[in-house]
Every structure is written in C-alpha cells, then in structure tokens.
Design a protein around this motif. Structure first.
Motif, mmCIF file in Angstrom:
data_model
loop_
_atom_site.group_PDB
_atom_site.id
_atom_site.type_symbol
_atom_site.label_atom_id
_atom_site.label_comp_id
_atom_site.label_asym_id
_atom_site.label_seq_id
_atom_site.Cartn_x
_atom_site.Cartn_y
_atom_site.Cartn_z
ATOM 1 N N GLY A 242 -19.717 87.807 45.571
ATOM 2 C CA GLY A 242 -18.318 87.643 45.873
ATOM 3 C C GLY A 242 -17.643 88.179 44.948
ATOM 4 N N ILE A 243 -16.183 88.579 45.148
ATOM 5 C CA ILE A 243 -15.399 89.330 44.356
ATOM 6 C C ILE A 243 -14.067 88.564 43.916
ATOM 7 C CG2 ILE A 243 -13.963 91.418 44.374
ATOM 8 C CD1 ILE A 243 -15.562 92.581 46.803
ATOM 9 N N ALA A 244 -13.840 88.515 42.657
ATOM 10 C CA ALA A 244 -12.836 87.550 42.363
ATOM 11 C C ALA A 244 -11.464 88.063 42.768
ATOM 12 C CB ALA A 244 -12.882 87.600 40.732
ATOM 13 N N PRO A 245 -10.632 87.151 43.208
ATOM 14 C CA PRO A 245 -9.293 87.547 43.573
ATOM 15 C C PRO A 245 -8.517 88.710 42.676
ATOM 16 C CG PRO A 245 -9.521 85.113 43.729
ATOM 17 C CD PRO A 245 -10.858 85.747 42.910
ATOM 18 N N SER A 246 -8.819 88.422 41.237
ATOM 19 C CA SER A 246 -8.161 89.567 40.486
ATOM 20 C C SER A 246 -8.695 90.797 40.443
ATOM 21 C CB SER A 246 -8.308 88.945 39.054
ATOM 22 O OG SER A 246 -9.871 89.042 38.588
ATOM 23 N N GLU A 247 -9.758 91.044 41.263
ATOM 24 C CA GLU A 247 -10.742 92.270 41.117
ATOM 25 C C GLU A 247 -10.320 92.814 42.728
ATOM 26 O OE1 GLU A 247 -14.580 91.732 40.251
ATOM 27 O OE2 GLU A 247 -14.258 91.562 38.231
ATOM 28 N N GLN A 248 -9.838 92.253 43.680
ATOM 29 C CA GLN A 248 -9.748 92.546 45.269
ATOM 30 C C GLN A 248 -9.101 93.896 45.340
ATOM 31 O OE1 GLN A 248 -9.363 89.352 47.844
ATOM 32 N NE2 GLN A 248 -10.962 88.157 46.927
ATOM 33 N N THR A 249 -8.043 94.083 44.497
ATOM 34 C CA THR A 249 -7.173 95.289 44.890
ATOM 35 C C THR A 249 -7.742 96.249 43.795
ATOM 36 O OG1 THR A 249 -5.086 93.793 45.105
ATOM 37 C CG2 THR A 249 -4.798 96.033 44.568
ATOM 38 N N GLU A 254 -10.043 104.608 42.022
ATOM 39 C CA GLU A 254 -11.048 105.434 41.485
ATOM 40 C C GLU A 254 -11.678 105.005 40.094
ATOM 41 O OE1 GLU A 254 -7.865 106.433 42.554
ATOM 42 O OE2 GLU A 254 -8.200 107.929 43.791
ATOM 43 N N PHE A 255 -12.965 105.146 40.014
ATOM 44 C CA PHE A 255 -13.619 104.807 38.707
ATOM 45 C C PHE A 255 -13.337 103.357 38.307
ATOM 46 C CE2 PHE A 255 -11.918 109.196 38.708
ATOM 47 C CZ PHE A 255 -13.184 109.793 38.985
ATOM 48 N N ARG A 256 -13.298 102.617 39.261
ATOM 49 C CA ARG A 256 -13.330 101.056 38.827
ATOM 50 C C ARG A 256 -14.337 100.228 39.809
ATOM 51 N NH1 ARG A 256 -8.077 99.715 36.717
ATOM 52 N NH2 ARG A 256 -8.971 97.440 36.054
ATOM 53 N N LEU A 273 -15.367 102.868 47.160
ATOM 54 C CA LEU A 273 -14.343 102.075 48.088
ATOM 55 C C LEU A 273 -13.204 102.675 47.902
ATOM 56 C CD1 LEU A 273 -15.194 98.482 46.811
ATOM 57 C CD2 LEU A 273 -15.706 99.205 49.244
ATOM 58 N N SER A 274 -12.973 103.537 46.844
ATOM 59 C CA SER A 274 -11.612 104.541 46.749
ATOM 60 C C SER A 274 -11.606 105.535 48.041
ATOM 61 C CB SER A 274 -11.590 105.032 45.526
ATOM 62 O OG SER A 274 -10.544 106.144 45.769
ATOM 63 N N ILE A 275 -12.959 106.122 48.211
ATOM 64 C CA ILE A 275 -13.144 107.051 49.455
ATOM 65 C C ILE A 275 -13.014 106.539 50.694
ATOM 66 C CG2 ILE A 275 -14.868 108.431 50.629
ATOM 67 C CD1 ILE A 275 -15.905 109.230 47.719
ATOM 68 N N MET A 279 -10.135 107.591 53.202
ATOM 69 C CA MET A 279 -10.542 108.036 54.810
ATOM 70 C C MET A 279 -9.784 107.122 55.602
ATOM 71 S SD MET A 279 -14.689 108.747 54.702
ATOM 72 C CE MET A 279 -15.264 110.363 53.825
ATOM 73 N N SER A 280 -9.852 105.802 55.533
ATOM 74 C CA SER A 280 -9.131 104.920 56.446
ATOM 75 C C SER A 280 -7.589 105.178 56.618
ATOM 76 C CB SER A 280 -9.431 103.211 55.846
ATOM 77 O OG SER A 280 -10.725 102.978 55.851
ATOM 78 N N GLU A 281 -7.126 105.610 55.283
ATOM 79 C CA GLU A 281 -5.697 105.960 55.601
ATOM 80 C C GLU A 281 -5.240 107.033 56.161
ATOM 81 O OE1 GLU A 281 -1.976 106.759 52.242
ATOM 82 O OE2 GLU A 281 -3.971 106.460 51.520
ATOM 83 N N ALA A 282 -6.409 108.130 55.900
ATOM 84 C CA ALA A 282 -6.082 109.392 56.787
ATOM 85 C C ALA A 282 -6.271 109.079 58.381
ATOM 86 C CB ALA A 282 -7.298 110.243 56.334
ATOM 87 N N LEU A 283 -7.361 108.279 58.962
ATOM 88 C CA LEU A 283 -7.534 107.919 60.176
ATOM 89 C C LEU A 283 -6.448 106.974 60.525
ATOM 90 C CD1 LEU A 283 -11.463 107.228 59.774
ATOM 91 C CD2 LEU A 283 -10.010 109.009 61.146
#
Length: 452
Positions: A242-249, A254-256, A273-275, A279-283
């Motif tokens: 799982g991913i902690a709420p503080s890390e989900q954003t 990049e590089f995180r 995940l940055s890529i 990519m999702s934003e471009a689409l």
C-alpha cells in the motif's frame, strides 16, 4: 512580477508625477499672469518650466533605455535556455541510440552462448549478465521517454483500440516476471473498444503492471476494465504494502519514490509514475489512485469509449488461432542487413543455433552483389537495420530484394529509433518492426510466425 514589469510600473508612476508637476507649474504661471503683470517674471517662470520638463524627459529616456537593455538580456537568457534544452534532448537521444547498438549485439551473443554452455556456473554468470543488460535497457528507455516528454516530441495519435487484444498483449509481457515471484496474475477483459494512442496506452499499462509486480511480495495482481458512463476505467490492482496518504501525491513527481520504492532493491530513476502521469495528461486520460496500507493499491486510467460506428469502421480484426509450424527454424533462409559487423556476427551465431541458413550484407551495394553472385538463394525472411551507413535506410535494401525476384518476402526491421516517423515508414513498407535490444525469444517467435 518580472523586472520588466516592475520597471514599467515605476515609469508610469514617474509620468503621473511629472503630469502633476506640470499642472502645478501651469497653475503657478497662470497665477503669475493674473497677479503679476511683470513680463520678466513670466519669462523666468517659463524658463524654469522648460528646464524641469527637459530634466524629466531625460529621466524618462534613461529609464526606457534601461528597460530595453533588460528586455535584451531576458531574450538572450531565454534563447540560451532553449539551446540548452535542445542540447539536453539531443544528448539523451544520441546516448540512448549509441548504447542500444552494443546492447543489441551483446544480447544476441549471450543468447547463443547460453544455449551451448554445459557448465552450471557459466550459465549462472550468463544469466547475471543478461539481467544486467535488461536493467540497463530499461534505464535507457526511461531516459528516452524523458527526452521525448521534455521536448514535446511525444504526441498522441488517437485510434480505436480493442481492449481485449490490448490486455492480452500486456499480460503476455508480465506473466514470466509474475510467475518468477510466485504471484498470481489475472485479467478480466471487456468486449469493448476505446479511443487512445495504442503505443502510449500500452506503455502506461505496462508500467503500472510492472510497478504492481515489483512491489508485491505475495498474493496477486489483477488487470481489469469497468465501464463508467462514456469511459472505460482500466484498473491495475495489487496486494502489496500500500501507499501512505502522505505519499499518494508525491509519488507522481520526478525522482520521488515512496517508502516501498526505497525499500525495493530494484534500480530506477523514480520517474515511472511521473512518465505515466505525463503521458496520461497528453492523452487526456485521468489517473486515479486508491490504496490502503497493508492491503494493496489500485491505479486506474479513465479512457474514452469508442462509439459503435467508429469501432466498426476502424477496429482491426482480431487474429484467429491457427495451427503453427513445428517449433524451430531449421532450413529457413535469411538475409541479415546491418552495417555493424559485431551485430552481424552475433546474429549469425544466433541464427546458426536455430538451424537457419543466412547471408549477411552491410547495405544496398552488398545486396546487388548477393543478387548477382547467388541468384539461386531465395530468402524466406529479411532482418534489416533501419539506419545504415551514409544515411541509407534498410527499407531501401528490402525493396531491392523484393524487386530482385523475392516477391513479397517478409521482413523485420530492427531499430533503436522509437520515433513515430520510423514506425510509420516501416508499416508503409509492409514490414514488421522490433526495437533494440531485441529479445531472442521475441525475434524467433516473430520469424516463426512470418515464415510459417
């Protein structure tokens, strides 16, 4: 507020002040004319006014000169930044291409070597080297993606995509990795079609599945689709930490890397995940995230559904299963077109292990010699590099072979160039394309399909 804007605001204040001074001075002149009929006093007042106006005019001119110099400096700085960005993009692209060449040759050599080794220790070392090459390959692909995204060269080409075929394709890539970790990998397909860029959407799902498998130690990973109004929500579920709420954003930056990523021994730049997000934003596809610590994570991609009219007109027919030829390529005749001697030798060793009869050429001039010197050699398959010496394209050699009596001989173009222009040129020439470094199993499967 920029320096130019601050300077402009200061000039406007000074102009307003000057207007007030001029108005006050004019009032003084009028009072002088009303109350002092002395012509000499009027003359002195006019002289004073002219002096003050001249001084203010000089101040204004000086300020405008400073503003012009500041604008020139800003333009120069902007041009320098653009040149630096173009250099960085060109550097990344060049490095990726140049390093993929020897990686391609090394992978082919290792595959041939692995098949003839008897000592267990030697096979283990070969496996380690192959793993290292795979890691380098993934890092180079990441660099290439970054350079394309930064330069704006990665532009979507929207098409109708069959969801079932897409899911089946990405699952085939991930099954061996999940199996090696003892994870269950399941898919729930949808009989639906969506509108997206097939290459970019496939890369998004590949990255999400790779992340899910990498960070899940036990349990399973699920790829599924659910219709939500006019969109298909494609989900990648895992049973990881799982991913902690503080890390989900933060993890989309990049590089995180989140806490799970920092604990993982896998290499990476922390840009996966940055890529995906860019990519999702471009689409124009929205990304969703739902996670619970200790239970797992769900990443979602919302993709527009294709309407029935467009799907019927543009959706490619699904391939029907058919009986294939026996495993192996014994007796298959191949022509390898590559300007790199190391690649030709490595490919020769690989084809020899598969029982193929091969001829090796460096370009169009060698093709002419081959046609004239061995007219009875009729190839079953052509393996051609795209970029040859002196700006020559492998497609030219393929076309010459087809004109020379080989008819519609199938051809596979092997290249490190990931540009859409190359892919379109290869497709227009009626050839298949593989990206360097090529996986031998993938190459053998494609050859078997084309000559079967």
């Amino acid at each position: 507020m920029t320096a130019s804007e601050r300077l402009r605001e200061e000039l406007e204040r000074r102009n307003a002040k000057l207007a007030k001074i001029n108005a006050a001075l004019m009032q003084r002149v009028e009072r002088s004319m009303d109350y002092q009929a002395n012509a000499y006093s009027i003359f002195q007042t006019a002289i004073g006014l002219e002096t003050q106006v001249k001084a203010r005019t000089e101040e204004l001119k000086s300020a405008l000169d400073r503003l012009e110099r500041t604008n020139e400096q800003l333009i120069s700085a902007r041009d320098g930044a653009e040149r630096a960005n173009r250099f960085k993009t060109g550097f990344f692209t060049s490095v990726s291409h140049d390093l993929l060449q020897p990686l391609h040759a090394a992978r082919l050599s290792l595959s041939a070597l692995a098949e003839i080794q008897d000592a267990q220790q030697q096979k283990r070392l070969v496996g380690q080297v192959d793993h290292a090459l795979s890691t380098i390959e993934e890092l180079l692909r990441t660099i290439l993606d970054l350079s394309k995204l930064e330069s704006g060269a990665l532009k979507p080409s929207l098409q109708v995509i069959d969801v079932e075929s897409l899911f089946r394709s990405v699952m085939l890539d991930m099954e061996p990795i999940a199996r090696a970790k003892g994870l269950g990998l399941t898919v729930r397909t949808r009989d639906a079609a969506v509108i997206s860029d097939p290459l970019m959407l496939r890369r998004i799902l590949q990255n999400l599945l790779a992340n899910a498998v990498q960070y899940t130690d036990r349990g399973r990973v699920l790829l599924s689709g659910r219709i939500c109004g006019s969109r298909l929500r494609i989900d990648v579920w895992d049973t990881g930490p799982g991913i902690a709420p503080s890390e989900q954003t933060m993890i989309f930056e990049e590089f995180r890397r989140g806490a799970a990523g920092q604990r993982s021994p896998a290499l990476g730049f922390g840009v996966g995940l940055s890529i995906i997000a860019r990519m999702s934003e471009a689409l124009g596809h929205r990304i969703g995230l739902c996670s619970k610590m200790g239970h797992g994570t769900r990443f979602s991609v919302y993709v527009p559904l294709a309407d029935e009219t467009s799907a019927a007109g543009r959706l490619p027919a699904r391939p029907q299963p058919s009986a294939s030829r026996a495993y192996g390529l014994a007796g298959v005749k191949a022509i390898v077109i590559d300007n790199d001697r190391g690649v030709r030798e490595a490919m020769g060793a690989l084809l020899d292990r598969w029982g193929c009869e091969a001829r090796f050429v460096g370009g169009l001039s060698d093709i002419e010699n081959l046609i004239g010197g061995e007219p009875d050699f009729q190839p079953d398959i052509v393996l051609a590099d795209f970029h040859l010496d002196a700006g020559e394209s492998g497609l030219t050699s393929v076309a010459r072979l087809r004109q020379g009596g080989s008819g519609s001989i199938p051809a596979i173009v092997i290249t490190a160039d990931h540009s859409r222009e190359v892919a379109e040129a290869v497709a227009e020439a009626g050839c298949e394309i593989l990206r360097k470094p090529v996986k031998p199993a993938e190459l053998r499967a494609l050859i078997t399909h084309l000559v079967g």
